[in-house]
Each structure stands twice: as structure tokens, then as C-alpha cells.
Design an enzyme around this catalytic site. Structure first.
Site, PDB file in Angstrom:
ATOM      1  N   SER A 326       2.154  12.373  -3.957  1.00  0.00           N
ATOM      2  CA  SER A 326       1.094  11.456  -4.339  1.00  0.00           C
ATOM      3  C   SER A 326       1.354  10.026  -3.874  1.00  0.00           C
ATOM      4  O   SER A 326       1.314   9.740  -2.688  1.00  0.00           O
ATOM      5  CB  SER A 326       0.916  11.532  -5.866  1.00  0.00           C
ATOM      6  OG  SER A 326      -0.304  10.982  -6.259  1.00  0.00           O
ATOM      7  N   ASP A 337       2.600   5.253   9.761  1.00  0.00           N
ATOM      8  CA  ASP A 337       1.480   4.960  10.653  1.00  0.00           C
ATOM      9  C   ASP A 337       1.597   3.568  11.275  1.00  0.00           C
ATOM     10  O   ASP A 337       1.212   3.359  12.426  1.00  0.00           O
ATOM     11  CB  ASP A 337       0.159   5.064   9.895  1.00  0.00           C
ATOM     12  CG  ASP A 337      -0.299   6.508   9.717  1.00  0.00           C
ATOM     13  OD1 ASP A 337       0.446   7.412  10.148  1.00  0.00           O
ATOM     14  OD2 ASP A 337      -1.378   6.731   9.146  1.00  0.00           O
ATOM     15  N   LYS A 351       0.390  16.278  -1.942  1.00  0.00           N
ATOM     16  CA  LYS A 351      -0.721  16.040  -2.876  1.00  0.00           C
ATOM     17  C   LYS A 351      -1.546  14.861  -2.371  1.00  0.00           C
ATOM     18  O   LYS A 351      -1.152  13.714  -2.503  1.00  0.00           O
ATOM     19  CB  LYS A 351      -0.210  15.749  -4.283  1.00  0.00           C
ATOM     20  CG  LYS A 351      -1.341  15.517  -5.280  1.00  0.00           C
ATOM     21  CD  LYS A 351      -0.791  15.199  -6.655  1.00  0.00           C
ATOM     22  CE  LYS A 351      -1.941  14.905  -7.621  1.00  0.00           C
ATOM     23  NZ  LYS A 351      -2.670  13.678  -7.270  1.00  0.00           N
TER      24      LYS A 351
END
Length: 488
Positions: A326, A337, A351
């Protein structure tokens, strides 16, 4: 659905308006139909079914409730009331129906009764009672997502991936998750015995744990050798971001430089969405951090970095594993990224959904999956997880010691001509050996191979960094100057 023994811990935010909107669609007639016995006779039922035959018989038009399914519901409701082996009151049956409706949607949507609602509020503040394990359902058994640091479960040796088979001798097969969590709670000091099935173990493992009040310290720090800072975030709470900023500011204001930072998110089950954004914002000063997409207009959210960052230029390694879920995956995915950190470890939990807590009353609420979240590059983590840049399995570090002879040990070896006396060379060698010994003797690094690899990686980055290159260049020029002066 991830629970803890005493808490519900999910990436969540509050949306009090959604539930009231959906309730307005239920007409008084339908509410009456839900709460009364079926009044139709068999002949009337057949007549009604004939009238509703056609395209709309099985599928109600969008925006309308299907009448046939409502009749089935009331019929089943009445059969249970009249024929179930034990008497169950109407209020309990309706609560069971609500809970079943939510749990059938996905593993994370759930009906929060007063105690569970209170536990959820406590978990975001970092204090609750129980054993200190995050758990979920798997094939009818209770699966340990992660033990929380410095809790009875973690100290006893409970591991991520363990399957709880019995609680105090009672099989968990057939229990729902909320009941199992309730059984693991109790007064501090009381004991509970768990039987656990663990991978690669032929027999069940038995653990007797003493319950305790769980106070989770969100951020824990330590300084490792080589000027490397270590930050362990156990879960994302309301104060996680400020605590991390405080720790980094203390390091950067110290006389010794901070050469790198290890952010440990292993076995971190997640927590508050805003806290994950604040932690990511510590390391980047521009660009998107995470965005969410859902059906409701107010589930479309975007979070971006601010210019105020306390660690924009510090090399970072992030540690993850199968217990990182999460909010942990939001941080790891954003830093990956943005190419701001190297991700080390094993693939994360996966998740990628957001749960909204929708209060019904002051004591009850529903936790409903309302959106998916995506990394800055548009990646969905749902059921996929974050793949590390460098895959490292966990193991212990076992140094191999042996006597190695060097040139300086040989009789009659040539002296070094850098202008320093032999005693200086001996002192430098002793210093290097002492530093190597300090690194290898660090208990935290010896017990944790993934951390050891992350530390080694950052040490290499430090050596190759422009700042260290400049320092080494300055240190090399000093002996040459001394030698030239001696020649004169």
C-alpha cells in the site's frame, strides 16, 4: 483485507458524503420490502414473473434495484428467521447481510462495527492493543502479512507468510477475519497460543505469546558506518512525515557529512495516504508522486511534490519485500519512477487500491474500495507489486576469516617511497583494518543481508561521488607537498 491484532490498517481517507448519496436512491417501497415478510402467494409470484419476463427480467435498468433479487432476499431472510436451528434476531441478520455484501466485493471492503471502527482510528495514531501482527485471509486460514517491529509477535519469531491454523487450540478454518482478530486481542499480560504452518517446515510450529499494548514507533533511525543513515518506517501514521524530516535535519546539521540514506520499508503494511506523500516529498522537489482513479468524482486525486525538501541530493536506497504494501509501494514506486532511489530487495505485496472510510453513525462505518492508485509513470501496482531494481533475498551475513600474507609481511620487502615513515604506514593500515572491522562487526548489518547489500551499494556510490573524489584528491596532494619540502 489486512487487519492487525487490534487494528485495521489500510491506505484510506475519509469521504463522508458518498454513503448518503447512495442511500437516497432507495425508495420507501424498497425499504419496506426489505424489512417485511414476502406477501406474495405462489400464483401472484408466477403472475409477477410473467409480467417481468423479457429483457428486464434478469437485469434491471441501470439506476434501478432489481425487484426479483429483492424478493429472493426477503424470502431467504424469512426462511432463516423461521427455520434456522437457533433463533437470530432481525438486527443481527441485517448486519450479517451488510457485512456479506461488502466482503464479497473484494478483500479490503468491510463493515466496521463500533469496536473495529475505534481500532481503525487508533491504528492511524500508532497505539492499539494486541499481538502486533498484520493479517489477512488465505484459503480459510489467517495469513501473516507482517509482524510489527518490537511487538510480542516479532520478538517471538512470527514471520511474514506464516499461516495461523489454530488460536488457543481452536481451528481458524471457518472463522471470519474479524472474529480471528478479536480472539487475538485481550488484556495486556494475558497469553494466547498460536499454531502456525510455515513454508519448508514439516510440522506445525507452536508459539505462546503474551499480549501487550502495542505502541508503534513510526520512524526509527540509526547511523551506520561510512556516514550512512538508516531509517526504518514501520507504518505510515499522521506524524511520519514530520518525524522523518526531523531525523534528516539532525543528520545534515551534524559535523559529519551524511553520505547516503537507507529507507527501510520492509514489512511495512501501509497506512495513511497523506503520510506516504509527505515521505516521498522529502526526497523529490518536483513532479507527480501518486494519483488515484475511481468512479466517484471526489476519488480522482493527484499529489505532487513541493520545492521544500530536506534530502533532495542525498543518495537513497529503498528496501522492500513481500510485506511492503500500500503506502510503502506508493513511496517506492514514486522514487523509482523519478529515478531518485535504487530499490533493493524482493517484489512487494501488490496492493494498489484505496479504501475510503465512510461513517454511517458516530460508532459505525463502512470501509469501501473506491479507487486504484497509480505511480507517476502510470503503473498500477494492484496484484503486481513493485519489482526491485536489484533483487536480493534475505539471509544472514557470515564473515569468512583467514590469515592473508601481504607484501609488508615479507622479510626484506622494499620500503614505500611516498615520503612517510614506516610507522605512518603501519598506523594507516591499522586504521583501515579497524574501519573494516567496525563495518563487519555491526550487528545490524551482520544479521540482515539485504541491509548489508544496501549499505555496500551506498558506500560505493559515496566513493564515486564528486564530493568524495574532491576530498581524496586533496588528501593525495598533501603527502606530495611534504615529500617535496623534505627533498629541499
Amino acid at each position: 483485507m489486512c487487519h492487525s491484532s487490534g487494528s485495521l490498517l489500510e491506505l484510506s481517507y475519509w469521504m463522508p458524503g458518498l454513503l448518503s448519496l447512495s442511500l437516497k436512491r432507495i425508495s420507501p417501497f424498497v425499504l419496506g420490502l426489505l424489512l417485511t415478510q414476502p406477501a406474495l402467494s405462489d400464483s401472484n409470484s408466477e403472475s409477477s414473473e410473467q409480467q417481468t419476463s423479457g429483457p428486464s427480467a434478469d437485469t434491471a435498468p441501470q439506476g434501478r434495484l432489481p425487484l426479483r433479487e429483492l424478493r429472493n432476499f426477503t424470502e431467504i431472510f424469512e426462511r432463516i428467521r423461521s427455520s434456522y436451528v437457533e433463533e437470530v434476531d432481525d438486527k443481527t441478520l441485517l448486519e450479517y447481510a451488510i457485512n456479506g455484501m461488502l466482503t464479497s466485493l473484494d478483500p479490503h471492503s468491510v463493515y466496521l462495527q463500533p469496536e473495529a471502527f475505534s481500532d481503525l482510528q487508533e491504528s492511524t495514531s500508532g497505539k492499539f492493543g494486541g499481538l502486533g501482527i498484520e493479517v489477512g485471509m488465505e484459503d480459510g486460514l489467517i495469513r501473516v502479512v507482517t509482524p510489527i517491529d518490537d511487538t510480542p509477535a516479532q520478538k517471538a519469531g512470527i514471520k511474514s507468510g506464516d499461516l495461523i491454523v489454530t488460536l488457543d487450540g481452536e481451528a481458524v478454518m471457518g472463522m471470519n477475519l474479524s472474529d480471528a482478530v478479536d480472539r487475538m486481542r485481550g488484556e495486556p499480560g494475558s497469553e494466547i497460543t498460536l499454531e502456525i504452518r510455515r513454508a519448508n517446515e514439516k510440522e506445525l510450529l507452536t508459539f505462546t505469546l503474551e499480549r501487550a499494548e502495542i505502541k508503534v514507533a513510526s520512524v526509527r533511525t540509526e547511523t551506520l558506518s561510512g556516514g550512512i543513515g538508516y531509517v526504518r518506517i514501520t507504518q505510515f501514521q499522521e506524524k511520519t512525515g514530520p518525524e522523518l524530516n526531523k531525523a534528516i535535519n539532525q543528520w545534515t546539521s551534524a559535523p559529519e557529512p551524511l553520505n547516503g540514506l537507507i529507507l527501510d520499508l520492509r514489512n511495512n503494511p501501509g497506512g495513511v495516504l497523506d503520510a506516504a506523500v509527505e515521505v516521498t516529498d522529502v526526497f523529490i522537489d518536483d513532479g507527480l508522486i501518486v494519483y488515484t482513479q475511481g468512479r466517484a468524482a471526489n476519488s480522482e486525486l493527484r499529489f505532487s511534490a513541493t520545492e521544500q525538501t530536506s534530502a533532495a541530493d542525498i543518495p537513497v536506497v529503498v528496501l522492500i519485500n513481500g510485506g511492503s504494501a500500500s503506502a510503502s509501494e506508493i513511496v517506492a514506486g514514486a522514487l523509482q519512477d523519478h529515478q531518485r532511489a535504487v530499490i533493493v530487495g524482493t517484489r512487494s505485496f501488490g496492493k494498489g487500491s484505496v479504501q475510503s472510510v465512510l461513517p454511517i453513525t458516530e460508532e459505525k462505518a463502512i470501509k469501501l474500495t473506491t479507487a486504484r492508485y497509480f505511480t507517476p509513470n502510470g503503473r498500477s501496482i494492484q496484484a503486481q507489486g513493485i519489482k526491485p531494481d536489484i533483487w536480493v533475498e534475505q539471509s544472514e551475513v557470515t564473515p569468512y576469516e583467514r590469515r592473508v600474507y601481504k607484501e609488508s609481511d615479507l622479510h626484506g620487502h622494499l620500503k614505500n617511497q611516498d615520503g612517510r615513515p614506516q610507522s605512518d604506514n603501519d598506523n594507516a593500515q591499522a586504521k583501515d583494518q579497524a574501519e573494516d572491522k567496525t563495518i563487519s562487526s555491526n550487528e545490524l548489518l551482520k544479521q540482515d543481508f539485504q541491509l548489508y547489500e544496501a549499505h555496500t551499494l551506498l558506500r560505493g556510490v559515496t566513493i564515486l561521488s564528486p564530493q568524495m573524489a574532491k576530498q581524496k584528491a586533496e588528501s593525495k596532494t598533501e603527502p606530495k607537498t611534504t615529500a617535496a619540502q623534505n627533498d629541499q
